[in-house]
Scaffold this motif. Structure first.
Motif, PDB file in Angstrom:
ATOM      1  N   LEU A   1       0.813  -1.222   0.000  1.00  0.00           N
ATOM      2  CA  LEU A   1       0.000   0.000   0.000  1.00  0.00           C
ATOM      3  C   LEU A   1       0.846   1.271   0.000  1.00  0.00           C
ATOM      4  O   LEU A   1       0.422   2.303  -0.526  1.00  0.00           O
ATOM      5  CB  LEU A   1      -0.933   0.039   1.218  1.00  0.00           C
ATOM      6  CG  LEU A   1      -2.197  -0.782   1.156  1.00  0.00           C
ATOM      7  CD1 LEU A   1      -2.991  -0.630   2.447  1.00  0.00           C
ATOM      8  CD2 LEU A   1      -3.056  -0.387  -0.021  1.00  0.00           C
ATOM      9  N   VAL A   2       2.024   1.222   0.584  1.00  0.00           N
ATOM     10  CA  VAL A   2       2.857   2.419   0.688  1.00  0.00           C
ATOM     11  C   VAL A   2       4.089   2.380  -0.217  1.00  0.00           C
ATOM     12  O   VAL A   2       4.872   3.324  -0.236  1.00  0.00           O
ATOM     13  CB  VAL A   2       3.290   2.660   2.158  1.00  0.00           C
ATOM     14  CG1 VAL A   2       2.070   2.950   3.018  1.00  0.00           C
ATOM     15  CG2 VAL A   2       4.073   1.492   2.717  1.00  0.00           C
ATOM     16  N   HIS A   3       4.232   1.331  -1.005  1.00  0.00           N
ATOM     17  CA  HIS A   3       5.378   1.194  -1.917  1.00  0.00           C
ATOM     18  C   HIS A   3       5.221   2.177  -3.073  1.00  0.00           C
ATOM     19  O   HIS A   3       4.156   2.283  -3.674  1.00  0.00           O
ATOM     20  CB  HIS A   3       5.465  -0.244  -2.436  1.00  0.00           C
ATOM     21  CG  HIS A   3       6.730  -0.532  -3.156  1.00  0.00           C
ATOM     22  ND1 HIS A   3       6.914  -0.196  -4.475  1.00  0.00           N
ATOM     23  CD2 HIS A   3       7.870  -1.129  -2.741  1.00  0.00           C
ATOM     24  CE1 HIS A   3       8.122  -0.574  -4.855  1.00  0.00           C
ATOM     25  NE2 HIS A   3       8.723  -1.144  -3.809  1.00  0.00           N
ATOM     26  N   ASP A   4       6.303   2.888  -3.408  1.00  0.00           N
ATOM     27  CA  ASP A   4       6.207   3.937  -4.434  1.00  0.00           C
ATOM     28  C   ASP A   4       5.881   3.429  -5.833  1.00  0.00           C
ATOM     29  O   ASP A   4       5.336   4.170  -6.646  1.00  0.00           O
ATOM     30  CB  ASP A   4       7.477   4.799  -4.456  1.00  0.00           C
ATOM     31  CG  ASP A   4       8.726   4.032  -4.831  1.00  0.00           C
ATOM     32  OD1 ASP A   4       8.744   2.795  -4.699  1.00  0.00           O
ATOM     33  OD2 ASP A   4       9.710   4.679  -5.241  1.00  0.00           O
ATOM     34  N   LYS A   5       6.157   2.166  -6.121  1.00  0.00           N
ATOM     35  CA  LYS A   5       5.861   1.632  -7.458  1.00  0.00           C
ATOM     36  C   LYS A   5       4.708   0.625  -7.470  1.00  0.00           C
ATOM     37  O   LYS A   5       4.064   0.433  -8.496  1.00  0.00           O
ATOM     38  CB  LYS A   5       7.113   0.998  -8.042  1.00  0.00           C
ATOM     39  CG  LYS A   5       8.203   2.020  -8.320  1.00  0.00           C
ATOM     40  CD  LYS A   5       9.328   1.411  -9.094  1.00  0.00           C
ATOM     41  CE  LYS A   5      10.450   2.340  -9.469  1.00  0.00           C
ATOM     42  NZ  LYS A   5      10.709   3.519  -8.774  1.00  0.00           N
TER      43      LYS A   5
END
Length: 73
Positions: A47-51
């Motif tokens: 959910l918070v991963h940039d990709k």
């Protein structure tokens, strides 16, 4: 609409903090559920991963800021 973060459950084990949450994306108005984890000060999870995040960039950043403030990490 603003991004809304709802913490469903969490558990702390040693330095790890596992958080189940539901996020309503302010831009797309979609509700997305998932799990993230703090390991010390670092926050991990799709959910918070940039990709990999299914959230809009603004909702992702809002979610990260909320979790860091809420859990003081």
């Amino acid at each position: 609409m603003k991004t809304m973060v709802q913490i469903v459950d969490y558990a702390e084990r040693g330095q790890s903090l596992y958080i189940q949450l539901a996020v309503t994306d302010g831009e797309t108005e979609k509700r997305i559920s998932g799990e993230v984890r703090f390991l010390g000060e670092l926050l991990y999870g799709e959910l918070v991963h940039d990709k990999k995040s299914p959230l809009s960039e603004q909702a992702r950043m809002d979610t990260i800021a909320y979790l860091k403030a809420h859990f003081g990490r």
